[in-house]
Scaffold this active site. Structure first.
Site, PDB file in Angstrom:
ATOM      1  N   LYS A   1       7.391  -3.365   2.298  1.00 37.46           N
ATOM      2  CA  LYS A   1       6.085  -4.244   2.770  1.00 37.46           C
ATOM      3  C   LYS A   1       6.291  -5.584   3.387  1.00 37.46           C
ATOM      4  CE  LYS A   1       2.533  -1.257   0.557  1.00 37.46           C
ATOM      5  NZ  LYS A   1       1.738  -1.178  -0.452  1.00 37.46           N
TER       6      LYS A   1
ATOM      7  N   ARG B   1       5.998   4.470  -5.723  1.00 38.48           N
ATOM      8  CA  ARG B   1       5.418   5.059  -4.425  1.00 38.48           C
ATOM      9  C   ARG B   1       6.432   4.400  -3.358  1.00 38.48           C
ATOM     10  NH1 ARG B   1       2.343   4.057   0.054  1.00 38.48           N
ATOM     11  NH2 ARG B   1       1.294   5.863   0.883  1.00 38.48           N
TER      12      ARG B   1
HETATM   13  N1  HH2 Z   1       0.368   1.364  -0.192  1.00 35.78           N
HETATM   14  C1  HH2 Z   1      -0.087   1.907   1.038  1.00 35.78           C
HETATM   15  C2  HH2 Z   1      -0.870   3.126   1.106  1.00 35.78           C
HETATM   16  N2  HH2 Z   1      -1.227   3.688  -0.243  1.00 35.78           N
HETATM   17  N3  HH2 Z   1      -1.338   3.693  -2.550  1.00 35.78           N
HETATM   18  C3  HH2 Z   1      -1.229   3.085  -3.666  1.00 35.78           C
HETATM   19  N4  HH2 Z   1      -1.720   3.737  -4.842  1.00 35.78           N
HETATM   20  N5  HH2 Z   1      -0.436   1.913  -3.761  1.00 35.78           N
HETATM   21  C4  HH2 Z   1       0.062   1.257  -2.721  1.00 35.78           C
HETATM   22  O1  HH2 Z   1       0.853   0.237  -2.673  1.00 35.78           O
HETATM   23  C5  HH2 Z   1      -0.172   1.828  -1.322  1.00 35.78           C
HETATM   24  C6  HH2 Z   1      -0.952   3.064  -1.467  1.00 35.78           C
HETATM   25  C7  HH2 Z   1       0.695   1.438   2.357  1.00 35.78           C
HETATM   26  O2  HH2 Z   1       1.589   1.801   2.479  1.00 35.78           O
HETATM   27  P1  HH2 Z   1       2.176   3.167   3.652  1.00 35.78           P
HETATM   28  O3  HH2 Z   1       1.419   4.484   3.316  1.00 35.78           O
HETATM   29  O4  HH2 Z   1       3.555   3.157   3.745  1.00 35.78           O
HETATM   30  O5  HH2 Z   1       1.363   2.600   5.008  1.00 35.78           O
HETATM   31  P2  HH2 Z   1       0.094   2.901   5.764  1.00 35.78           P
HETATM   32  O6  HH2 Z   1      -1.200   2.472   4.741  1.00 35.78           O
HETATM   33  O7  HH2 Z   1       0.168   1.918   6.982  1.00 35.78           O
HETATM   34  O8  HH2 Z   1      -0.159   4.143   5.981  1.00 35.78           O
END
Ligand code: HH2
Length: 289
Positions: free
Chosen positions: A227, A267
């Site tokens: 992040k 995660r």
């Molecule tokens: N972060 C993201 C998405 N889902 N769920 C939980 N429980 N905790 C988190 O910190 C979290 C999450 C964002 O990351 P990512 O899936 O890599 O990116 P994007 O939302 O752009 O798909």
């Protein structure tokens, strides 16, 4: 072999679990557009299982700052080509599948395919049918803290006491969902790193926030993976901020700090690196005892 009940008991047993991220989206901040083709998505799921993922979190909607919402029907059509294959290989490998969605229609589709966990970044606020569905299926729900919506959450995040406010919000949602029929013991808590948070908020939440959420007697998940705060902290090392793919070291450091504060679910995109770091940290800890 990972069972949902093992995950739900992890704050008592001391076990930890690595959750590999699989985004079947065109626009996720790190892996957007890389796995929206079904064959590549399933191959990446397989690669994460080989690296030691205990869970796979499959999402069809980006929630990065500024992102636009994706209707449930579109999420389902993105997942339809990928989830059956992912659930099949996860089942054979003894891994658990979760679906990253706020919508009960998407969660129902995913659970029909074999997903057992719903990762809800709205903490049950967006869809009143979600808690009942998770309870009926004896699944688990991840409740994450996010002020407002992804489109606006980073506009001007302010807290008097970020740790207390995140803890109180999640404690309130645990109570509200219990009234709606989802027992607290089916829930996992997440402070929502990067969701409406500045650098100092993210840093406080990784350790003090994790300890505060552990005080609610539920397992704690952290999602620092690649992040922006990691880029902010390491900007200047090579003249520019590292891209998301170059934030593995910071991801590992954040996971280890959260682990030492009691987090049990991680995660991440970089499954192998984080798993290796957690194993070594455990061995060092055991050698001291
Ligand atoms: N972060 C993201 C998405 N889902 N769920 C939980 N429980 N905790 C988190 O910190 C979290 C999450 C964002 O990351 P990512 O899936 O890599 O990116 P994007 O939302 O752009 O798909």
């Amino acid at each position: 072999m990972t069972a949902v009940d093992d995950i739900l008991a992890s704050h008592h047993t001391g076990r930890w679990f690595v959750m590999g991220i699989l985004n079947v989206t065109p626009d996720s901040f790190s892996d957007g557009g890389r796995f929206d083709e079904p064959k590549r998505a399933v191959a990446h799921a397989q690669a994460m299982i080989e690296e030691g993922a205990d869970l796979l979190d499959v999402g069809a909607e980006s929630t990065r700052p500024g992102s636009q919402r994706v209707p449930a029907g579109e999420q389902i059509s993105r997942l339809a080509e990928v989830l059956p294959g992912v659930c099949d290989l996860a089942g054979r490998a003894g891994a658990v599948v979760s679906v990253d969605t706020t919508r009960s229609a998407v969660a129902r589709f995913a659970m029909d395919c074999g997903a057992q966990i719903v990762n809800d970044v709205s903490a049950g606020r967006e869809d009143a049918d979600l808690p009942g569905l998770v309870a009926d299926r004896r699944g688990a729900l991840v409740l994450m803290h996010m002020p407002g919506e992804p489109a606006t959450m980073q506009d001007d995040p302010r807290y008097d006491d970020v740790v207390a406010e995140v803890r109180d919000f999640l404690a309130g949602q645990l109570d509200a969902l219990a009234r709606d029929g989802l027992p607290k013991d089916r829930c996992v808590l997440d402070a929502g790193i990067g969701f409406g948070k500045r650098l100092e908020h993210n840093l406080a939440l990784l350790t003090d926030g994790t300890r505060a959420l552990r005080g609610l007697d539920r397992p704690v998940l952290v999602g620092p993976s690649r992040k922006r705060f990691i880029g902010e902290l390491s900007a200047g090392v090579a003249g520019t901020a590292p891209t998301p793919e170059d934030r593995t070291g910071g991801t590992v450091a954040a996971c280890l700090a959260a682990r030492s504060a009691g987090a049990s679910l991680f995660r991440v995109h970089d499954v192998g690196a984080v798993r290796q770091a957690l194993l070594v940290a455990d061995a060092i800890e055991q050698a001291r005892e």
